[in-house]
Design an enzyme around this catalytic site. Structure first.
Site, PDB file in Angstrom:
ATOM      1  N   THR A 124      11.239  -3.233  -3.621  1.00 46.98           N
ATOM      2  CA  THR A 124      11.514  -3.750  -2.278  1.00 46.98           C
ATOM      3  C   THR A 124      12.798  -4.564  -2.177  1.00 46.98           C
ATOM      4  OG1 THR A 124      10.772  -5.449  -0.695  1.00 46.98           O
ATOM      5  CG2 THR A 124       9.902  -5.624  -2.906  1.00 46.98           C
TER       6      THR A 124
ATOM      7  N   GLU B  29      13.035  -7.195  -0.697  1.00 45.96           N
ATOM      8  CA  GLU B  29      12.676  -8.616  -0.782  1.00 45.96           C
ATOM      9  C   GLU B  29      13.067  -9.196  -2.156  1.00 45.96           C
ATOM     10  OE1 GLU B  29      11.564 -10.202   1.922  1.00 45.96           O
ATOM     11  OE2 GLU B  29      11.052 -12.115   0.995  1.00 45.96           O
TER      12      GLU B  29
ATOM     13  N   TYR C  46       5.777 -13.034  -3.467  1.00 43.12           N
ATOM     14  CA  TYR C  46       5.773 -11.565  -3.333  1.00 43.12           C
ATOM     15  C   TYR C  46       7.011 -10.966  -3.996  1.00 43.12           C
ATOM     16  CZ  TYR C  46       6.414  -6.982  -1.146  1.00 43.12           C
ATOM     17  OH  TYR C  46       6.631  -5.639  -0.930  1.00 43.12           O
TER      18      TYR C  46
ATOM     19  N   LYS D  13       7.122  -8.470  -7.284  1.00 46.80           N
ATOM     20  CA  LYS D  13       7.697  -7.122  -7.224  1.00 46.80           C
ATOM     21  C   LYS D  13       8.858  -6.975  -8.200  1.00 46.80           C
ATOM     22  CE  LYS D  13       5.544  -4.604  -4.072  1.00 46.80           C
ATOM     23  NZ  LYS D  13       5.191  -3.193  -4.230  1.00 46.80           N
TER      24      LYS D  13
HETATM   25  P1  NAP Z   1       0.471  -1.710   3.332  1.00 45.28           P
HETATM   26  O1  NAP Z   1       0.345  -0.954   4.615  1.00 45.28           O
HETATM   27  O2  NAP Z   1       0.222  -3.159   3.303  1.00 45.28           O
HETATM   28  O3  NAP Z   1      -0.506  -0.969   2.280  1.00 45.28           O
HETATM   29  C1  NAP Z   1      -0.834  -1.573   1.054  1.00 45.28           C
HETATM   30  C2  NAP Z   1      -1.882  -0.748   0.364  1.00 45.28           C
HETATM   31  O4  NAP Z   1      -2.238  -1.396  -0.872  1.00 45.28           O
HETATM   32  C3  NAP Z   1      -3.200  -0.615   1.150  1.00 45.28           C
HETATM   33  O5  NAP Z   1      -3.688   0.692   0.963  1.00 45.28           O
HETATM   34  C4  NAP Z   1      -4.108  -1.629   0.459  1.00 45.28           C
HETATM   35  O6  NAP Z   1      -5.480  -1.346   0.579  1.00 45.28           O
HETATM   36  C5  NAP Z   1      -3.655  -1.445  -0.973  1.00 45.28           C
HETATM   37  N1  NAP Z   1      -4.088  -2.559  -1.829  1.00 45.28           N
HETATM   38  C6  NAP Z   1      -3.888  -3.876  -1.654  1.00 45.28           C
HETATM   39  N2  NAP Z   1      -4.455  -4.589  -2.644  1.00 45.28           N
HETATM   40  C7  NAP Z   1      -5.038  -3.683  -3.480  1.00 45.28           C
HETATM   41  C8  NAP Z   1      -5.792  -3.773  -4.676  1.00 45.28           C
HETATM   42  N3  NAP Z   1      -6.090  -4.969  -5.228  1.00 45.28           N
HETATM   43  N4  NAP Z   1      -6.232  -2.631  -5.270  1.00 45.28           N
HETATM   44  C9  NAP Z   1      -5.971  -1.434  -4.708  1.00 45.28           C
HETATM   45  N5  NAP Z   1      -5.266  -1.267  -3.565  1.00 45.28           N
HETATM   46  C10 NAP Z   1      -4.806  -2.378  -2.963  1.00 45.28           C
HETATM   47  O7  NAP Z   1       1.928  -1.469   2.702  1.00 45.28           O
HETATM   48  P2  NAP Z   1       3.019  -0.353   3.067  1.00 45.28           P
HETATM   49  O8  NAP Z   1       3.859  -0.848   4.183  1.00 45.28           O
HETATM   50  O9  NAP Z   1       2.358   0.978   3.170  1.00 45.28           O
HETATM   51  O10 NAP Z   1       3.929  -0.404   1.762  1.00 45.28           O
HETATM   52  C11 NAP Z   1       3.644   0.409   0.625  1.00 45.28           C
HETATM   53  C12 NAP Z   1       4.265  -0.215  -0.603  1.00 45.28           C
HETATM   54  O11 NAP Z   1       5.680  -0.334  -0.431  1.00 45.28           O
HETATM   55  C13 NAP Z   1       3.789  -1.618  -0.931  1.00 45.28           C
HETATM   56  O12 NAP Z   1       3.758  -1.730  -2.340  1.00 45.28           O
HETATM   57  C14 NAP Z   1       4.854  -2.534  -0.373  1.00 45.28           C
HETATM   58  O13 NAP Z   1       4.904  -3.742  -1.093  1.00 45.28           O
HETATM   59  C15 NAP Z   1       6.094  -1.683  -0.606  1.00 45.28           C
HETATM   60  N6  NAP Z   1       7.192  -1.866   0.333  1.00 45.28           N
HETATM   61  C16 NAP Z   1       6.963  -1.798   1.672  1.00 45.28           C
HETATM   62  C17 NAP Z   1       8.030  -1.922   2.555  1.00 45.28           C
HETATM   63  C18 NAP Z   1       7.826  -1.832   4.040  1.00 45.28           C
HETATM   64  O14 NAP Z   1       8.713  -2.251   4.784  1.00 45.28           O
HETATM   65  N7  NAP Z   1       6.712  -1.276   4.511  1.00 45.28           N
HETATM   66  C19 NAP Z   1       9.329  -2.113   2.056  1.00 45.28           C
HETATM   67  C20 NAP Z   1       9.517  -2.166   0.676  1.00 45.28           C
HETATM   68  C21 NAP Z   1       8.450  -2.012  -0.184  1.00 45.28           C
HETATM   69  P3  NAP Z   1      -6.371  -1.909   1.815  1.00 45.28           P
HETATM   70  O15 NAP Z   1      -6.177  -0.910   2.924  1.00 45.28           O
HETATM   71  O16 NAP Z   1      -7.731  -1.922   1.259  1.00 45.28           O
HETATM   72  O17 NAP Z   1      -5.831  -3.268   2.157  1.00 45.28           O
HETATM   73  N1  GDD Z   2       5.116 -11.469   9.861  1.00 41.40           N
HETATM   74  C1  GDD Z   2       5.810 -12.213  10.719  1.00 41.40           C
HETATM   75  N2  GDD Z   2       5.158 -12.768  11.792  1.00 41.40           N
HETATM   76  N3  GDD Z   2       7.136 -12.384  10.493  1.00 41.40           N
HETATM   77  C2  GDD Z   2       7.827 -13.111  11.406  1.00 41.40           C
HETATM   78  C3  GDD Z   2       7.219 -13.686  12.532  1.00 41.40           C
HETATM   79  C4  GDD Z   2       5.823 -13.503  12.730  1.00 41.40           C
HETATM   80  O1  GDD Z   2       5.221 -14.002  13.683  1.00 41.40           O
HETATM   81  N4  GDD Z   2       8.177 -14.311  13.253  1.00 41.40           N
HETATM   82  C5  GDD Z   2       9.326 -14.144  12.602  1.00 41.40           C
HETATM   83  N5  GDD Z   2       9.129 -13.429  11.476  1.00 41.40           N
HETATM   84  C6  GDD Z   2      10.168 -13.090  10.490  1.00 41.40           C
HETATM   85  C7  GDD Z   2       9.768 -13.363   9.035  1.00 41.40           C
HETATM   86  O2  GDD Z   2       9.913 -14.745   8.736  1.00 41.40           O
HETATM   87  C8  GDD Z   2      10.769 -12.458   8.309  1.00 41.40           C
HETATM   88  O3  GDD Z   2      12.001 -13.121   8.156  1.00 41.40           O
HETATM   89  C9  GDD Z   2      10.935 -11.282   9.256  1.00 41.40           C
HETATM   90  O4  GDD Z   2      10.410 -11.700  10.527  1.00 41.40           O
HETATM   91  C10 GDD Z   2      10.209 -10.008   8.825  1.00 41.40           C
HETATM   92  O5  GDD Z   2       8.877 -10.354   8.506  1.00 41.40           O
HETATM   93  P1  GDD Z   2       7.770  -9.240   8.174  1.00 41.40           P
HETATM   94  O6  GDD Z   2       7.682  -8.259   9.276  1.00 41.40           O
HETATM   95  O7  GDD Z   2       6.533  -9.959   7.774  1.00 41.40           O
HETATM   96  O8  GDD Z   2       8.404  -8.435   6.951  1.00 41.40           O
HETATM   97  P2  GDD Z   2       9.096  -8.928   5.600  1.00 41.40           P
HETATM   98  O9  GDD Z   2      10.540  -8.571   5.694  1.00 41.40           O
HETATM   99  O10 GDD Z   2       8.756 -10.327   5.288  1.00 41.40           O
HETATM  100  O11 GDD Z   2       8.383  -8.009   4.523  1.00 41.40           O
HETATM  101  C11 GDD Z   2       8.245  -6.603   4.749  1.00 41.40           C
HETATM  102  O12 GDD Z   2       9.388  -5.928   4.265  1.00 41.40           O
HETATM  103  C12 GDD Z   2       9.589  -6.040   2.837  1.00 41.40           C
HETATM  104  C13 GDD Z   2      10.902  -5.276   2.517  1.00 41.40           C
HETATM  105  O13 GDD Z   2      11.991  -6.117   2.743  1.00 41.40           O
HETATM  106  C14 GDD Z   2       6.952  -6.144   4.031  1.00 41.40           C
HETATM  107  O14 GDD Z   2       6.686  -4.831   4.393  1.00 41.40           O
HETATM  108  C15 GDD Z   2       7.117  -6.221   2.513  1.00 41.40           C
HETATM  109  O15 GDD Z   2       5.977  -5.634   1.896  1.00 41.40           O
HETATM  110  C16 GDD Z   2       8.386  -5.437   2.120  1.00 41.40           C
HETATM  111  O16 GDD Z   2       8.578  -5.471   0.730  1.00 41.40           O
END
Ligand code: NAP
Ligand code: GDD
Length: 353
Positions: free
Chosen positions: A133, A135, A157, A161
């Site tokens: 990620t 992050e 987090y 990662k």
């Molecule tokens: P998500 O919607 O939060 O999905 C996370 C998944 O992990 C869910 O299926 C959750 O299961 C499962 N999980 C959590 N804890 C677990 C455990 N202890 N054992 C087994 N499964 C578990 O995340 P996503 O947005 O699809 O992202 C997929 C991956 O990419 C994650 O690793 C995230 O950190 C990474 N990532 C995401 C982004 C982004 O912007 N979306 C960017 C960079 C990297 P439940 O349904 O039971 O909670």
């Molecule tokens: N969640 C959340 N809720 N974030 C907020 C809010 C709020 O009410 N208001 C402002 N933010 C700001 C957070 O402080 C952050 O700077 C930004 O919005 C994005 O927050 P999130 O949507 O929670 O995403 P993230 O960037 O912290 O993390 C996501 O992206 C990562 C990749 O850069 C997640 O999907 C991570 O799992 C992933 O790795």
């Protein structure tokens, strides 16, 4: 022979899109789901119940990233060609509340899978994808973040990662496992979890529009993100594993907007013109005019407020990726603009209401 893939995190946003994509390519897809007190398979129920997909092509197993025995048992039974490690405690803000658990799932969970591949002698058979990620970068450098940029995570987090990222590289170099890190920047969709800021905004504003809610409370409005579309990004996860040589890739759009701009764009799409007043924790957005006269919103309504509750002890304020390597080597092109993502998300949230 059909290829066999194992997905951790199949019930999440990326897991649901990737399983659809792999099934479309003729894979047999195995997914690991956690036992929960409520149904947690909503995002994959459509494919699980799709009569055109034979039952044996999508198979779910109970398991948990914190439980080595369950993980190893599943990998031993399936002997997959590809493992996509998408499971994580993925909320950055929440990671400050449960840092130990998040490290167990995200860091040690990744190690458990890599060790299973090694101990079961699957090095030659099984490729491994790690969901790394943006992050991990932190925000010391403000732009052009790529595969060579330094990491300086700012949250439990991000640190968890970073361990997973490095252990993936170490197992690749030490044991010749085909293991790739996809360093993905934020990606959103109609299936995004409701506590992440984009979905919170599109769902919250849709509720305000239909009169189900008066005001939405958010945190850091100035934070900027490089937001792409999830269904688009999962294709790159697959592509990385089809290369001749295992490597790491940044997937991003190369464009960014702030949380405030995301709100402005969302309001525009809903036909609401807003103005921002005050600064810091007192800042709010007030309705200046509305195009849809049947709307439940009136001129002068305050529909967004800032709340301290949604600030993190330490926040990454600025993320902007440089996907040049993926553009060149994976033939990557971000296909969906931020305006199109907002439209898809709001249309879906209005439909759900
Ligand atoms: P998500 O919607 O939060 O999905 C996370 C998944 O992990 C869910 O299926 C959750 O299961 C499962 N999980 C959590 N804890 C677990 C455990 N202890 N054992 C087994 N499964 C578990 O995340 P996503 O947005 O699809 O992202 C997929 C991956 O990419 C994650 O690793 C995230 O950190 C990474 N990532 C995401 C982004 C982004 O912007 N979306 C960017 C960079 C990297 P439940 O349904 O039971 O909670
Ligand atoms: N969640 C959340 N809720 N974030 C907020 C809010 C709020 O009410 N208001 C402002 N933010 C700001 C957070 O402080 C952050 O700077 C930004 O919005 C994005 O927050 P999130 O949507 O929670 O995403 P993230 O960037 O912290 O993390 C996501 O992206 C990562 C990749 O850069 C997640 O999907 C991570 O799992 C992933 O790795």
């Amino acid at each position: 022979m059909k290829k066999v893939a194992l997905l951790t995190g199949i019930t999440g946003q990326d897991g649901s899109y990737l399983s659809e994509y792999l099934l479309g390519k003729g894979y047999i897809v195995h997914g690991i789901k956690r036992k929960s007190s409520q149904f947690n398979t909503q995002l994959i129920d459509n494919i699980y119940q799709d009569p055109t997909i034979p039952n044996r092509n999508l198979i779910l197993h109970y398991g948990d990233m914190t439980d080595s025995l369950s993980m190893t048992k599943i990998i031993k039974k399936i002997r997959p060609n590809e493992i996509y490690n998408l499971a994580a405690q993925s909320h950055v803000g929440v990671s400050f509340e449960n840092p130990e658990y998040i490290s167990n799932v995200n860091s040690l969970g990744t190690l458990r899978i890599l060790e299973s591949i090694r101990l079961l002698n699957l090095q030659k058979k099984c490729k491994f994808y790690q969901a790394s990620t943006s992050e991990m970068f932190g925000d010391l450098v403000k732009k052009n973040l790529n595969e060579k940029s330094n990491f300086l995570p700012k949250s439990p987090y991000g640190v968890s990662k970073l361990y997973a990222y490095w252990i993936t590289k170490v197992y690749r170099d030490s044991y010749n496992i085909f293991a790739c890190n996809g360093i993905l920047f934020n990606h959103e969709s109609e299936r995004r979890g409701e506590t992440f800021v984009t979905r919170k905004i599109t769902k919250g504003l849709a509720e305000i529009k239909v009169g189900k809610r008066k005001c939405l409370y958010v945190g850091n409005l100035n934070s900027k993100r490089d937001w792409g579309y999830a269904a688009d990004y999962v294709k790159m996860q697959w592509k990385m594993l089809q290369k001749k040589k295992a490597d790491d890739y940044v997937i991003a759009t190369g464009k960014q907007i702030s949380v405030r701009e995301f709100i402005n764009k969302s309001c525009n799409y809903l036909g609401i013109k807003i103005g921002w007043k005050e600064k810091g924790l007192k800042e709010f957005a007030i309705v200046k005019s509305i195009i849809d006269k049947n709307s439940n919103i009136k001129k002068g309504d305050i529909i967004i407020r800032v709340s301290k509750r949604y600030f993190r002890p330490n926040d990454v304020d600025n993320l902007l990726g440089d996907p040049s390597k993926a553009i060149k080597e994976l033939n990557w092109k971000p296909l969906v603009s931020i305006d199109a993502i907002i439209k898809k998300m709001i249309d879906n949230d209005l439909k759900l209401l």
